[in-house]
Design a protein around this motif. Structure first.
Motif, PDB file in Angstrom:
ATOM      1  N   ASP A  89       8.457  -1.283   3.308  1.00  0.00           N
ATOM      2  CA  ASP A  89       8.122  -2.608   3.847  1.00  0.00           C
ATOM      3  C   ASP A  89       7.273  -3.465   2.910  1.00  0.00           C
ATOM      4  O   ASP A  89       7.172  -4.686   3.112  1.00  0.00           O
ATOM      5  N   ASN A  90       6.643  -2.876   1.909  1.00  0.00           N
ATOM      6  CA  ASN A  90       5.731  -3.654   1.069  1.00  0.00           C
ATOM      7  C   ASN A  90       6.323  -3.996  -0.307  1.00  0.00           C
ATOM      8  O   ASN A  90       5.607  -4.277  -1.250  1.00  0.00           O
ATOM      9  N   ARG A  91       7.654  -3.909  -0.408  1.00  0.00           N
ATOM     10  CA  ARG A  91       8.290  -4.267  -1.665  1.00  0.00           C
ATOM     11  C   ARG A  91       9.396  -5.291  -1.391  1.00  0.00           C
ATOM     12  O   ARG A  91      10.188  -5.139  -0.455  1.00  0.00           O
ATOM     13  N   SER A 138      13.451  -5.436   3.930  1.00  0.00           N
ATOM     14  CA  SER A 138      12.649  -5.331   2.714  1.00  0.00           C
ATOM     15  C   SER A 138      13.483  -4.562   1.670  1.00  0.00           C
ATOM     16  O   SER A 138      14.394  -5.166   1.092  1.00  0.00           O
ATOM     17  N   CYS A 176      -0.919   4.659   3.160  1.00  0.00           N
ATOM     18  CA  CYS A 176      -0.946   3.287   3.673  1.00  0.00           C
ATOM     19  C   CYS A 176      -1.337   3.295   5.155  1.00  0.00           C
ATOM     20  O   CYS A 176      -0.961   4.207   5.895  1.00  0.00           O
ATOM     21  N   THR A 179      -0.987  -1.662   8.411  1.00  0.00           N
ATOM     22  CA  THR A 179      -0.720  -2.988   7.819  1.00  0.00           C
ATOM     23  C   THR A 179      -0.306  -2.874   6.352  1.00  0.00           C
ATOM     24  O   THR A 179      -0.336  -3.853   5.617  1.00  0.00           O
ATOM     25  N   CYS A 180       0.098  -1.657   5.946  1.00  0.00           N
ATOM     26  CA  CYS A 180       0.550  -1.384   4.576  1.00  0.00           C
ATOM     27  C   CYS A 180      -0.533  -1.687   3.550  1.00  0.00           C
ATOM     28  O   CYS A 180      -0.265  -2.244   2.465  1.00  0.00           O
ATOM     29  N   GLN A 181      -1.762  -1.326   3.870  1.00  0.00           N
ATOM     30  CA  GLN A 181      -2.887  -1.491   2.958  1.00  0.00           C
ATOM     31  C   GLN A 181      -3.432  -0.111   2.612  1.00  0.00           C
ATOM     32  O   GLN A 181      -3.370   0.819   3.422  1.00  0.00           O
ATOM     33  N   CYS A 185      -1.360   2.693  -1.957  1.00  0.00           N
ATOM     34  CA  CYS A 185      -0.220   2.291  -1.124  1.00  0.00           C
ATOM     35  C   CYS A 185       0.835   1.560  -1.944  1.00  0.00           C
ATOM     36  O   CYS A 185       1.050   0.352  -1.792  1.00  0.00           O
ATOM     37  N   CYS A 188       5.021   1.566   1.211  1.00  0.00           N
ATOM     38  CA  CYS A 188       4.666   1.598   2.639  1.00  0.00           C
ATOM     39  C   CYS A 188       5.939   1.861   3.426  1.00  0.00           C
ATOM     40  O   CYS A 188       6.782   0.972   3.627  1.00  0.00           O
TER      41      CYS A 188
END
Length: 380
Positions: A89-91, A138, A176, A179-181, A185, A188
């Motif tokens: 999800d974070n890319r 994503s 992660c 919130t993918c932090q 991370c 995520c």
């Protein structure tokens, strides 16, 4: 071992394997025989000890001449694969990620492999992952997990269990937060999206047994999955795809392949190589005796019937001759002397070969008969 006439005194000669020559013959040490002691009693690497052959692993028989029917292999492994999908999800997704030869794809794959190694380090048999495709959403990753598991009939069950662990491993991923932090991370993952699409276990290679079997016997073994591992079996095993079944005997594998050792050879003759057709020696002996007796009875019966037929033919001839005299009851008389009569003519259906009777009633007993006295002859 033959006893040397002069113990401890080696003599020159053509003997082999440490044998000694007495000028006439070789005296063989234990475990050897032959004219020059050139033949080892124990075959296939067996050693002679305490009057018997000590066979190496996977061999059997009095002379270690037979390979064992089954060689158990408990540490053999096979490759297995699990097809999976997950979402990062974070890319962001870019068009370059569609091309496996692009720098973006290769960088993503490198980072993904490292991350999977950390997540799956506790998974049984884990080897690596291969990315099959990256798609938008994503970034949706379609990948294959490569495993190595012990070969057995339960290998599929093992991979099924591992598949469940591969999915649950994402739930324990803590690099992660929600919130993918996080400090580490880089990926995520979305645990609710991660799933297994399929899995499979590769077939056992046909040459798997080669590393466990002596060179000359390798062609006669094939692998068979069992509950505990792999059994390298020969055609002597009924589970073989083409078993060599010995009907009345036991099967053994020699350097030339499977052979049958037929049982009870003292009592039977065998007519084929798998001991399926046999003839009882006792039965043959009894059968020959009975056959001789039957032939003798047949010959005797033939002669008896022939003799009976000859007697009947003879009676027929007598009957045909007697019929000339049996039609009427007649007598032939003379004025004096004796008369004859045919009594057979009055006896119907009775065989009377001698039917002529002499009647002396007409003989004149008062008539004198003069018989000349014999002359006296003197021989000088």
């Amino acid at each position: 071992m033959s006893q040397h006439p002069y113990p401890g005194v080696p003599l020159p000669g053509p003997c082999q394997n440490g044998a000694t020559w007495d000028g006439i013959k070789c005296w063989c040490p234990d475990g050897y025989h032959g004219e020059m002691c050139e033949i080892a009693i124990c075959q296939n690497g067996g050693t002679w000890a305490n009057g018997i052959c000590q066979c190496p692993p996977n061999f059997q028989g009095f002379e270690c001449q037979f390979a064992k029917e089954i060689v158990e292999v408990t540490d053999a492994t096979v490759n297995a694969t699990v097809e999976m999908k997950t979402k990062v999800d974070n890319r962001p997704f870019t068009d370059e990620l569609k091309d496996k030869n692009s720098a973006a794809f290769r960088d993503f794959e490198k980072d993904f492999k490292n991350k999977m190694r950390n997540i799956y380090n506790h998974i049984e048999g884990y080897q690596d992952v291969v990315i099959n495709e990256l798609t938008q959403g994503s970034v949706v990753v379609d990948y294959t997990v490569i495993l190595k598991v012990f070969a057995s009939l339960t290998a599929n069950k093992t991979v099924e269990s591992i598949s469940e662990n591969l999915v649950s491993a994402f739930s324990n991923y803590s690099d992660c937060n929600e919130t993918c932090q996080g400090d580490n991370c880089s990926f995520c993952f979305n645990p609710s999206f991660t799933n297994v699409t399929s899995y499979g276990v590769q077939e056992v290679q046909a040459n798997l047994c080669d590393s466990h079997i002596q060179e000359e016997f390798k062609p006669y073994y094939s692998p068979l999955l069992t509950a505990t591992g792999i059994a390298c079996i020969t055609r002597c095993d009924k589970r073989s795809t083409n078993p060599y079944l010995c009907v009345h005997g036991t099967c053994g594998v020699t350097r030339t392949g499977p052979q049958c050792e037929c049982s009870d050879r003292e009592a039977f003759w065998y007519q084929d190589s798998i001991c399926s057709s046999r003839v009882s020696k006792v039965g043959v002996a009894v059968g020959v005796s009975v056959a001789i007796l039957v032939v003798a009875i047949a010959v005797f019966t033939a002669f008896a019937m022939r003799a009976r037929k000859q007697r009947e033919e003879y009676r027929d001839k007598l009957t045909s001759r007697s019929e000339l005299y049996c039609s009427t009851d007649e007598s032939w008389t003379a004025s004096q002397g004796f008369s004859t009569s045919n009594q057979a003519a009055t006896w119907e259906d009775v065989e009377t070969p001698n039917t002529t009777c002499i009647n002396l009633e007409m003989v004149d007993t008062s008539q004198k008969i003069h018989i000349q006295r014999p002359s006296h002859i003197v021989i000088p």
